[in-house]
Design an enzyme around this catalytic site. Structure first.
Site, PDB file in Angstrom:
ATOM      1  N   LYS A  22      -3.944   8.061 -13.625  1.00 27.39           N
ATOM      2  CA  LYS A  22      -5.367   7.541 -13.311  1.00 27.39           C
ATOM      3  C   LYS A  22      -5.706   8.102 -11.762  1.00 27.39           C
ATOM      4  CE  LYS A  22      -6.423   3.308 -11.626  1.00 27.39           C
ATOM      5  NZ  LYS A  22      -7.361   3.122 -10.489  1.00 27.39           N
ATOM      6  N   ASN A  23      -4.968   7.897 -10.952  1.00 19.95           N
ATOM      7  CA  ASN A  23      -5.411   8.174  -9.374  1.00 19.95           C
ATOM      8  C   ASN A  23      -5.144   9.360  -9.201  1.00 19.95           C
ATOM      9  OD1 ASN A  23      -6.055   5.374  -9.250  1.00 19.95           O
ATOM     10  ND2 ASN A  23      -4.388   4.765  -8.126  1.00 19.95           N
ATOM     11  N   CYS A 117     -14.262  -5.565  -3.395  1.00 17.88           N
ATOM     12  CA  CYS A 117     -13.864  -6.112  -4.742  1.00 17.88           C
ATOM     13  C   CYS A 117     -12.767  -6.941  -4.644  1.00 17.88           C
ATOM     14  CB  CYS A 117     -13.229  -4.433  -5.396  1.00 17.88           C
ATOM     15  SG  CYS A 117     -11.647  -4.456  -4.671  1.00 17.88           S
ATOM     16  N   ARG A 122     -12.605  -3.149   1.174  1.00 18.57           N
ATOM     17  CA  ARG A 122     -12.821  -1.601   0.790  1.00 18.57           C
ATOM     18  C   ARG A 122     -13.971  -0.989   1.596  1.00 18.57           C
ATOM     19  NH1 ARG A 122     -10.388  -1.266  -4.422  1.00 18.57           N
ATOM     20  NH2 ARG A 122      -9.843   0.822  -3.664  1.00 18.57           N
ATOM     21  N   PRO A 123     -13.809  -1.282   2.941  1.00 19.18           N
ATOM     22  CA  PRO A 123     -14.787  -0.626   3.894  1.00 19.18           C
ATOM     23  C   PRO A 123     -14.847   0.835   3.593  1.00 19.18           C
ATOM     24  CG  PRO A 123     -12.679  -1.219   4.946  1.00 19.18           C
ATOM     25  CD  PRO A 123     -12.747  -1.871   3.728  1.00 19.18           C
ATOM     26  N   ASP A 125     -15.926   2.952   6.389  1.00 19.96           N
ATOM     27  CA  ASP A 125     -16.226   3.402   7.833  1.00 19.96           C
ATOM     28  C   ASP A 125     -15.403   4.654   8.017  1.00 19.96           C
ATOM     29  OD1 ASP A 125     -13.967   1.856   7.540  1.00 19.96           O
ATOM     30  OD2 ASP A 125     -13.632   1.957   9.454  1.00 19.96           O
ATOM     31  N   ASP A 305       0.413  -0.829  -5.319  1.00 20.34           N
ATOM     32  CA  ASP A 305      -0.044  -0.895  -6.534  1.00 20.34           C
ATOM     33  C   ASP A 305       1.132  -1.528  -7.706  1.00 20.34           C
ATOM     34  OD1 ASP A 305      -2.099   1.974  -6.995  1.00 20.34           O
ATOM     35  OD2 ASP A 305      -2.466  -0.108  -5.972  1.00 20.34           O
ATOM     36  N   ILE A 327      -1.405  -3.473   2.875  1.00 18.20           N
ATOM     37  CA  ILE A 327      -2.400  -2.457   2.794  1.00 18.20           C
ATOM     38  C   ILE A 327      -3.857  -3.230   2.620  1.00 18.20           C
ATOM     39  CG2 ILE A 327      -3.169  -0.521   1.320  1.00 18.20           C
ATOM     40  CD1 ILE A 327      -0.695   0.229   2.552  1.00 18.20           C
ATOM     41  N   ARG A 398      -8.574  -0.785 -17.472  1.00 16.54           N
ATOM     42  CA  ARG A 398      -9.207   0.353 -16.389  1.00 16.54           C
ATOM     43  C   ARG A 398      -8.093   1.331 -16.127  1.00 16.54           C
ATOM     44  NH1 ARG A 398     -11.099  -2.265 -11.336  1.00 16.54           N
ATOM     45  NH2 ARG A 398     -11.359   0.078 -10.798  1.00 16.54           N
TER      46      ARG A 398
END
Ligand code: EPZ
Length: 417
Positions: A22-23, A117, A122-123, A125, A305, A327, A398
Site C-alpha cells: 500500500k505505502n 487522525c 499528523r502535522p 509543517d 506499523d 514515531i 484500508r
C-alpha cells in the site's frame, strides 16, 4: 457498518501470499502526475486507500484505465484541477504527495487543513517549509494553504525529523525543478528506494535513495514506463506475527525478507522458530515465547506499523516487555481493548506501554481504531478463547485486501457480516 465475527483458538496452517505494498503503490500512482506519458502500474493492492487515490487522480483530470486485477494505466496529459479536496485529505493522509507534482506541472495548488487522525496530529509543517525552500509562495487561510510558483528551483533542504511522505513529496517536487536539489536527513524506507528506481527508469536523475542524503538533478520531463509494486513488508510482518502468536505453521510467501531484519531479530530473541527463505518465511511451531522489549524507529529500525501486532504477541510471552512507540503519539490506545480481552498492559504515557505476559485472551466486542491496530485486534481475536466481533472493519480494509478470505484459507474462523 460491516463487522468481522471471529472464533478464536483455532490452529492455523498453510500458505498466505503477500500483496503489493500500500505505502509504495500510493506514491507511485501519485507520481504519475509528473508526466503526460502513459504509466502502467501492476500488483496494486485492491484496498480502500488505493480506490480513494484513484478517485482523486481522476478528479484532477488524470486518465486512469483500471485493467484486470491490480493493473492501472495512467496518463496525466491534461490536468484540469489543482486542489486537494478536504474529504480526501482527511481520509487519505498520504494524498499530500500530489502537491509537489501539481506545483511542478501547474504552478499552483491548494491543500486543506486536514487535521490529525487516530494515530496522531499528523502535522504538515515539514511539507510547508519544503515547498517554500523550492520557491513556492504559500498563502494560509482557515481552509488551508494556497501554493503558487513561477517555477520551482532546486534547493538544499534539511528535514528537522525523519518523515516518510515528506521525503517522497520533496523528491517528487525536485524532479522537474530547475537545477540541483540536496535532501538531508531523508527517510530510508524500501518504498522510497522502489519509487526512485522507477522514476530513474523514466528519466529522473536521483541518487542516494535509501540513505539520509539524496541528490536530485532537475529534468524537463519524465518518460512513460511500467512498474510492478513491491511486496508489502507490513502485511508480511503482520501475518508472520499472527503465525507466531497462534504458534501455527503459517508460511508467508512473495515477500522480501531483507525488508524486515529487525523483526526477524526480535522474533528470534522472543524464542520464535522461523525458516527464512529467499522470498518466503515460515513459522515452525512448538516454541516457548519470551518477553522482549520493542522500540519503533524509522527504517531500518522496527516499523511503527508492526508495533500493534507485535504487542499482541507480547501478551502471550512469559515476562515483562516495554513497548516504546517513538514515531506517533496516538498509537498505543488500542491496548485498552487488549486489556478488555484479558491482557495485562499498563499504558505509562502516549509513547510507552508495559506488557506483563502471558495472559489468556477472551473474545470481546471490539472496534478497529486504525489500520494497524485493526489487524492487531484481528490477531488477538484469532488467538483468544471464544467469539469476538470487530466493528469498523473499513479501517482494516484500508490496508489489507480481502483479509477474511485470505485468513479463512489458513484455517481462521473469521467471516464478514
Ligand atoms: C508514513 O506516514 C506511512 N504512510 C505510515 O503508514 C507510517 O506509519 C509512517 O510513514 C512511519 O513509517 C504512508 O506511507 C502513506 P511520517 P507519514 O511523516 O509519512 C511527524 C499505515 O498504517 N511529522 O514518517 O505520514 C509525524 O507526526 C500508515 O500504513 C511532522 O512532525 O509518517 C510523525 O510523528 C500509518 N511534521 C513523524 O513525523 C510533518 O510535516 C513521522 O511521520 C510530517 C511528519
Amino acid at each position: 457498518m460491516e463487522k468481522f465475527i471471529i472464533h478464536g483458538g483455532r490452529k492455523l496452517s498453510g500458505d498466505i501470499k503477500v500483496n503489493g505494498a500500500k505505502n509504495s503503490a500510493l506514491k507511485v500512482l501519485a507520481a504519475s502526475l509528473l508526466t503526460d506519458q502513459e504509466w502502467k502500474i501492476s500488483n496494486v493492492p485492491q484496498i480502500e486507500d488505493i480506490f480513494h487515490l484513484i478517485e482523486l487522480l481522476k478528479s484532477l483530470g488524470v486518465e486512469v484505465e483500471n485493467g484486470s486485477k491490480g493493473i492501472y494505466q495512467l496518463k496525466a496529459k491534461n490536468i484540469k484541477a489543482t486542489s486537494l479536496k478536504l474529504n480526501i485529505a482527511q481520509k487519505l493522509k498520504g494524498s499530500i504527495l500530489i502537491i509537489g507534482p501539481l506545483l511542478a506541472r501547474c504552478g499552483e495548488t491548494f491543500f486543506p487543513q486536514s487535521g490529525g487522525c487516530v494515530i496522531g496530529q499528523r502535522p504538515r509543517d515539514i511539507f510547508l517549509s519544503g515547498f517554500e525552500a523550492f520557491g513556492a509562495k504559500i498563502k494560509e487561510s482557515k481552509q488551508g494553504y494556497c501554493l503558487t510558483t513561477r517555477g520551482l528551483k532546486g534547493t538544499k533542504f534539511v528535514f528537522p525529523l525523519v518523515s516518510v511522505t515528506a521525503t517522497e513529496t520533496m523528491i517528487l517536487t525536485a524532479i522537474l525543478a530547475k537545477g540541483k536539489t540536496v535532501l538531508k536527513n531523508a527517510a530510508c524506507e524500501p518504498e522510497i528506494v522502489s519509487l526512485v528506481d522507477f522514476l530513474n527508469k523514466c528519466g529522473a536523475k536521483i541518487k542516494g535513495a535509501g540513505t539520509p542524503f539524496i541528490e536530485i538533478e532537475g529534468v524537463s520531463f519524465l518518460k512513460g514506463g511500467q512498474h510492478q509494486v513491491m511486496p508489502d513488508r507490513i502485511e508480511a510482518g503482520s501475518f508472520i506475527i499472527l503465525g507466531a502468536a497462534a504458534n501455527s505453521p503459517i508460511k508467508v510467501t512473495g515477500l522480501n525478507p531483507d525488508h524486515l531484519d529487525v523483526l526477524w531479530f526480535l522474533l528470534d530473541k522472543a524464542g520464535v522458530d522461523l525458516e527464512i527463505g529467499k522470498d518466503f518465511v515460515k513459522v515452525k511451531p512448538g516454541f516457548k515465547l519470551k518477553a522482549v522489549n520493542l522500540k519503533t524507529h524509522e527504517y531500518p529500525g522496527f516499523p511503527t506499523d508492526l508495533q500493534a501486532p507485535f504487542t499482541v504477541l507480547m501478551t502471550q510471552a512469559k515476562g515483562i516487555s516495554l513497548i516504546h512507540e517513538t514515531i506517533f503519539e496516538g498509537r498505543l490506545f488500542y491496548t485498552d481493548s487488549l486489556n478488555q480481552m484479558g491482557a495485562n498492559i499498563i499504558l505509562c504515557d502516549p509513547h510507552r506501554a508495559i506488557v506483563h505476559g502471558p495472559s489468556k485472551l477472551f473474545g470481546r466486542r471490539l472496534i478497529s481504531p486504525d489500520i494497524r491496530a485493526g489487524i492487531a485486534l484481528v490477531i488477538a481475536a484469532l488467538i483468544a478463547k471464544g467469539e469476538s466481533v470487530i466493528e469498523n472493519v473499513i479501517q482494516i480494509d484500508r490496508g489489507y485486501e480481502k483479509i477474511e478470505d485470505r485468513l479463512s484459507k489458513i484455517g481462521a474462523g473469521i467471516k464478514r457480516i
